[in-house]
Design a protein around this motif. Structure first.
Motif, PDB file in Angstrom:
ATOM      1  N   GLU A   8       0.844  -1.183   0.000  1.00 12.25           N
ATOM      2  CA  GLU A   8       0.000   0.000   0.000  1.00 12.25           C
ATOM      3  C   GLU A   8       0.883   1.238   0.000  1.00 12.25           C
ATOM      4  O   GLU A   8       2.027   1.189   0.460  1.00 12.25           O
ATOM      5  CB  GLU A   8      -0.901   0.047   1.252  1.00 12.25           C
TER       6      GLU A   8
ATOM      7  N   GLU B  58      -2.939   3.521   3.123  1.00 10.32           N
ATOM      8  CA  GLU B  58      -4.191   3.755   2.404  1.00 10.32           C
ATOM      9  C   GLU B  58      -5.402   3.394   3.255  1.00 10.32           C
ATOM     10  O   GLU B  58      -6.300   4.206   3.451  1.00 10.32           O
ATOM     11  CB  GLU B  58      -4.201   2.950   1.104  1.00 10.32           C
ATOM     12  N   SER B  59      -5.416   2.179   3.783  1.00  7.56           N
ATOM     13  CA  SER B  59      -6.609   1.695   4.470  1.00  7.56           C
ATOM     14  C   SER B  59      -6.597   1.944   5.969  1.00  7.56           C
ATOM     15  O   SER B  59      -7.611   1.730   6.640  1.00  7.56           O
ATOM     16  CB  SER B  59      -6.779   0.195   4.211  1.00  7.56           C
TER      17      SER B  59
ATOM     18  N   GLN C 294      -7.871   0.164  11.294  1.00 11.15           N
ATOM     19  CA  GLN C 294      -8.475   0.667  10.065  1.00 11.15           C
ATOM     20  C   GLN C 294      -9.304   1.907  10.373  1.00 11.15           C
ATOM     21  O   GLN C 294      -9.693   2.139  11.516  1.00 11.15           O
ATOM     22  CB  GLN C 294      -9.353  -0.402   9.412  1.00 11.15           C
TER      23      GLN C 294
ATOM     24  N   HIS D 224     -13.050   5.596   5.802  1.00 10.34           N
ATOM     25  CA  HIS D 224     -12.909   6.783   4.968  1.00 10.34           C
ATOM     26  C   HIS D 224     -14.281   7.325   4.570  1.00 10.34           C
ATOM     27  O   HIS D 224     -15.252   6.574   4.445  1.00 10.34           O
ATOM     28  CB  HIS D 224     -12.108   6.457   3.708  1.00 10.34           C
TER      29      HIS D 224
ATOM     30  N   ARG E  54      -6.669   8.180   1.187  1.00 15.25           N
ATOM     31  CA  ARG E  54      -5.495   7.631   1.865  1.00 15.25           C
ATOM     32  C   ARG E  54      -5.082   8.594   2.966  1.00 15.25           C
ATOM     33  O   ARG E  54      -5.559   9.730   3.040  1.00 15.25           O
ATOM     34  CB  ARG E  54      -4.335   7.446   0.885  1.00 15.25           C
TER      35      ARG E  54
END
Length: 296
Positions: free
Chosen positions: A53, A73-74, A94, A97, A103
């Protein structure tokens, strides 16, 4: 004192970000966001490791030498360089988003070792106010949402006493730097106020650092400059780098008196800035402050 920028590494990073000086190793670490890479430079040489990522911001882990907390990103991960040039990434937390295609971006630890990091929509042209700012206090916890409605959160930094937090939004439609009162016991920012309006100044506000005098250094993206502002928000000086898009700065070196500057290598004709994406060193005549490790 010489303020002439010197090339440290012709790294050719797509987006060189999050430089962090390791005093124990006398080495500089940073990331290349689109390259999904962690870089390391010391006088002995330059290495890099790639992951699966994109990683955007890092801080060393206090409890695990050689490992880092990283905004990717996650979510947030613990990363560790491996033999063979790869990165091992273990999920820590996590985040949900606001929409797909986001990101993490800029991030760092406060003076107490809490990790702060912002998120952004990768399509900057959309100008969407979906960016968020999170605080991560420790292992086994979820990041705590602190601010919303940002576009490109950037410029995170903390005053030497830790009681002022700085944050910018580098999107062309905003170009503002804010200061907050910061409760060091709880990690809570309050009293948000405009610190600097960058619109009339050269360059968009990008990544930042604070020196031992409490002055705030921030990269002027698109202008090839690094600006220093006093704690009162007055522009004190501007130093040049030989690329248009300096991205973030950090103090390092044995005496913390070298200002390292990462940069962006855009597409297109680079004949006027062949060193774009490189890492540069300035000696501005002031010292920085050692950055805390996560969980310290």
């Amino acid at each position: 004192m010489s303020t002439q920028a010197e090339l440290v590494v012709d790294a050719r990073c797509g987006t060189g970000e999050s430089p962090v000086w390791s005093a124990a190793e006398q080495a500089l670490y940073w990331v290349d966001i689109p390259g999904r890479a962690l870089h390391r430079w010391s006088p002995d040489g330059h290495r890099h490791w790639t992951g699966e990522e994109m990683l955007a911001c890092i801080a060393p882990r206090a409890d695990a030498p050689g490992q880092w907390i990283a905004g990717m990103e996650s979510g947030l991960f613990s990363i560790e360089p491996q033999d063979g040039g790869t990165l091992a990434a273990t999920p820590l937390a996590q985040v949900a988003h606001a929409r797909p295609g986001m990101r993490f971006n800029d991030g760092r630890c406060d003076r107490q070792g809490r990790f702060w990091a912002g998120t952004m929509l990768m399509d900057m042209g959309a100008g969407a106010h979906v960016g968020r700012l999170y605080r991560h206090d420790g292992y086994g916890q979820l990041p705590s949402l602190q601010l919303e409605a940002l576009i490109v959160p950037n410029g995170l930094a903390f005053s030497p006493d830790g009681r002022t937090m700085y944050l910018s939004d580098s999107h062309p439609s905003v170009q503002a730097i804010w200061a907050f009162d910061y409760d060091t016991a709880t990690g809570t920012p309050t009293n948000r106020r405009l610190f600097v309006d960058m619109n009339p100044l050269p360059g968009r506000p990008d990544g930042a650092a604070v020196d031992a005098d409490g002055c705030y250094w921030i990269c002027g993206n698109d202008a090839g400059l690094v600006h220093r502002f006093t704690p009162q928000g007055k522009l004190d000086r501007s130093l040049e780098v030989p690329v248009k898009k300096p991205a973030m700065c950090a103090f390092g070196g044995p005496k913390l008196d070298t200002l390292f500057v990462t940069s962006i290598r855009p597409g297109g004709d680079l004949s006027d800035q062949p060193l774009a994406g490189g890492v540069f060193a300035l000696r501005p005549g002031t010292q920085g402050i050692a950055e805390p490790a996560f969980g310290s």
